[in-house]
Structures are given as C-alpha cells and as structure tokens.
Design a protein around this motif. Structure first.
Motif, short mmCIF file in Angstrom:
data_model
loop_
_atom_site.label_atom_id
_atom_site.label_comp_id
_atom_site.label_asym_id
_atom_site.label_seq_id
_atom_site.Cartn_x
_atom_site.Cartn_y
_atom_site.Cartn_z
N GLY A 31 0.78 -1.23 0.00
CA GLY A 31 0.00 0.00 0.00
C GLY A 31 0.81 1.27 0.00
O GLY A 31 0.25 2.37 0.06
N SER A 32 2.14 1.16 -0.09
CA SER A 32 3.00 2.34 -0.04
C SER A 32 3.46 2.75 -1.43
O SER A 32 3.30 2.03 -2.40
CB SER A 32 4.23 2.05 0.84
OG SER A 32 5.09 1.10 0.19
N VAL A 33 4.07 3.95 -1.49
CA VAL A 33 4.84 4.38 -2.66
C VAL A 33 6.30 4.40 -2.23
O VAL A 33 6.68 5.15 -1.33
CB VAL A 33 4.40 5.76 -3.17
CG1 VAL A 33 5.29 6.20 -4.33
CG2 VAL A 33 2.94 5.74 -3.61
N HIS A 34 7.10 3.56 -2.85
CA HIS A 34 8.51 3.39 -2.49
C HIS A 34 9.34 3.81 -3.69
O HIS A 34 9.13 3.33 -4.80
CB HIS A 34 8.77 1.92 -2.14
CG HIS A 34 10.08 1.68 -1.46
ND1 HIS A 34 10.18 1.01 -0.25
CD2 HIS A 34 11.36 1.98 -1.81
CE1 HIS A 34 11.45 0.92 0.11
NE2 HIS A 34 12.19 1.51 -0.83
N ASN A 192 -0.52 9.13 -6.48
CA ASN A 192 -0.95 9.41 -5.12
C ASN A 192 -2.26 8.70 -4.78
O ASN A 192 -2.44 8.18 -3.68
CB ASN A 192 -1.10 10.92 -4.93
CG ASN A 192 -1.00 11.35 -3.48
OD1 ASN A 192 -0.30 10.71 -2.70
ND2 ASN A 192 -1.69 12.40 -3.13
N ARG A 195 -1.93 4.84 -3.99
CA ARG A 195 -1.40 4.43 -2.68
C ARG A 195 -2.52 3.85 -1.82
O ARG A 195 -3.58 4.45 -1.67
CB ARG A 195 -0.79 5.64 -1.97
CG ARG A 195 -0.28 5.34 -0.58
CD ARG A 195 0.08 6.61 0.17
NE ARG A 195 1.37 7.13 -0.25
CZ ARG A 195 1.53 8.23 -0.98
NH1 ARG A 195 0.47 8.92 -1.38
NH2 ARG A 195 2.73 8.65 -1.31
N GLY A 196 -2.28 2.68 -1.28
CA GLY A 196 -3.29 2.02 -0.46
C GLY A 196 -3.87 0.84 -1.20
O GLY A 196 -3.53 -0.32 -0.93
N THR A 199 0.29 -0.98 -4.49
CA THR A 199 1.64 -0.64 -4.05
C THR A 199 2.43 -0.18 -5.27
O THR A 199 2.32 -0.78 -6.34
CB THR A 199 2.33 -1.86 -3.41
OG1 THR A 199 1.50 -2.38 -2.38
CG2 THR A 199 3.68 -1.47 -2.83
N VAL A 200 3.22 0.87 -5.12
CA VAL A 200 4.01 1.41 -6.22
C VAL A 200 5.48 1.45 -5.83
O VAL A 200 5.84 1.99 -4.77
CB VAL A 200 3.54 2.83 -6.61
CG1 VAL A 200 4.41 3.39 -7.74
CG2 VAL A 200 2.07 2.83 -7.02
N LEU A 213 5.64 12.21 -3.33
CA LEU A 213 4.90 10.96 -3.36
C LEU A 213 5.40 9.88 -2.41
O LEU A 213 4.60 9.04 -1.96
CB LEU A 213 4.92 10.38 -4.79
CG LEU A 213 4.17 11.15 -5.86
CD1 LEU A 213 4.39 10.48 -7.21
CD2 LEU A 213 2.70 11.22 -5.54
N SER A 214 6.67 9.86 -2.11
CA SER A 214 7.27 8.66 -1.52
C SER A 214 7.03 8.54 -0.02
O SER A 214 7.25 9.48 0.74
CB SER A 214 8.78 8.64 -1.78
OG SER A 214 9.03 8.68 -3.15
N ASP A 215 6.60 7.34 0.40
CA ASP A 215 6.55 7.00 1.81
C ASP A 215 7.94 6.59 2.30
O ASP A 215 8.31 6.88 3.44
CB ASP A 215 5.58 5.84 2.04
CG ASP A 215 4.16 6.20 1.65
OD1 ASP A 215 3.62 7.15 2.22
OD2 ASP A 215 3.60 5.53 0.76
#
Length: 247
Positions: A31-34, A192, A195-196, A199-200, A213-215
C-alpha cells in the motif's frame, strides 16, 4: 510488523567482472509508494530488471507476497500481480489510444487477445478504457493514433495500459521522464491515488516528484544501498549529498 509485499535479499548481478548490483536488500510495504533513486550508473534500472525477472540474478532472492519468484518467468510474475513499465515507451503506434488500452483490458481476461471476436465485445470495454485515459490526462486524445503523441504522453499511455492489468504491485521506471509540467501533474496525482489499494515502486529522477509521493526511499550508489528512509532523512544524509554532488 509491517506487511511486506516485495522483499529482496542480498541481490547481486555480475556482468563478467563488473558487479552492477551488489548485495541489495529491499522491503516494499504493501500500500506504499517506495522510490528507488540514485545518481546515473547507480544500478537502479538493473535492480528493477532483476526484481521483475527481466534479468537473472547472480545471487540473492526475491519474494512477492511471500512467494519465491527468484527464478520465475517475467510473464508468470506479471500474472502473479507485479507489473512494470519501461523507460522506453512500448505502445502500438498505429492503433488509437483507446485501442491500446482495450488490448490491455482484454489481456487481463487471460488467454489470447481474440482479435477475431465481434467488435461489440471490445466496445464493451470502452467505459473502463476511457476512464483509464482520463486518469492519466489523455481523455481528449482517445481517438488519436499513439504515434501522434509526444514522448511524455506516450509514457502516460503506457501507464494507462499497465493499470488496465490491475496489478497489486506496480513498478514504474521513470514515470515522468520526458514529460512537460502540464503532464507531470496528472501522473503524480494518479500515483498518489493508487497508494493504499495498490503498491508502487518507482525509479524516478525528478526529486520533487519523489519528495511529494514517496513514503520510503532507497538510495543506490555504485550498485549498493547507500541510504534508506523518508525524504527528510535521505535528503540530509551527507553520504547521499556526496553521491549526487561530489565532495
């Protein structure tokens, strides 16, 4: 414990005597943006190709949703839910934008593309195809040939066709490369929103996009993990500054 969807451990790739990727370990939270960043030649695209199985690793392991995919075929990995885009746009130039997306929607059903079935069956996919084009800012160009698009907008079309496969893990290689400012905004807004539910993992040179954007961010340098953390942490890391700017 964080739910990890993609895990790499001690991933390495040698080309003869040159070690392009050296003992890279990576955890991507569901679910994150990495973001995977680093200066030119850091090994980002090679790592991407290893993760998606377009290159065989010299050593190390890759797990998707807990399943070992280290030696699986790229097409099988895509069917498992990990789908990627490429730095060089891959579209059907002599088909319209909506036809490009419809082909991807048909592929999601499995089997062959079944080009011979009645056109009304393909037209039934138009609503979803039009929505995907709207998501990437191309709604007003649905009937144009893909060959008529600028490079940046071909990238946006490729993202739309990738999303048509409904991946659980989306890997984007330089998603905003070649885009003008007016094209970057809808793509960053789309990522954006993903996310959730999705996963990106993205390789991206535009650090303002990365910051927005990044978590979590993994920084590579000379094929190795140099730093990892959120944007505030990695942007103030002196080793990262030296890798980008020199002494």
């Amino acid at each position: 414990m964080t739910d990890i969807i993609l895990q790499a451990r001690n991933l390495s790739k040698n080309f003869g005597g040159f070690k392009a990727v050296n003992e890279v370990s990576l955890d991507v939270a569901r679910g994150s943006v990495h973001a995977l960043i680093g200066p030119n030649g850091a090994g980002k695209t090679t790592t991407f190709n290893l993760l998606t199985r377009f290159l065989d690793a010299t050593s190390g392991t890759i797990r998707l949703d807990g399943k070992d995919i280290t030696r699986r075929h790229p097409a099988d990995v895509a069917m498992d839910g990990m789908v990627r885009s490429f730095q060089i746009s891959a579209t059907f130039p002599h088909l319209t934008l909506i036809e490009n997306v419809r082909i991807a929607l048909q592929r999601r059903e499995g089997g062959t593309f079944r080009f011979w079935r009645p056109i009304t069956r393909s037209e039934a996919l138009n609503d979803e195809a039009e929505q995907l084009l709207a998501d990437v800012g191309l709604a007003d160009r649905a009937g144009r040939l893909a060959s008529s698009l600028s490079y940046g907008r071909k990238r946006a079309l490729e993202i739309a066709t990738t999303l048509a496969l409904r991946p659980k893990l989306l890997l984007l290689d330089e998603p905003t490369s070649g885009m003008g400012i007016e094209d970057i905004a809808p793509i960053t807004a789309l990522i954006n929103r993903l996310r959730g539910p999705m996963t990106v993992l993205m390789v991206e040179h535009n650090l303002s996009v990365v910051a927005e954007l990044s978590d979590r961010i993994t920084v590579l340098s000379r094929g190795e993990v140099l730093a990892e953390g959120n944007y505030a942490e990695v942007s103030t890391d002196p080793d990262v500054t030296r890798a980008y700017m020199g002494e």
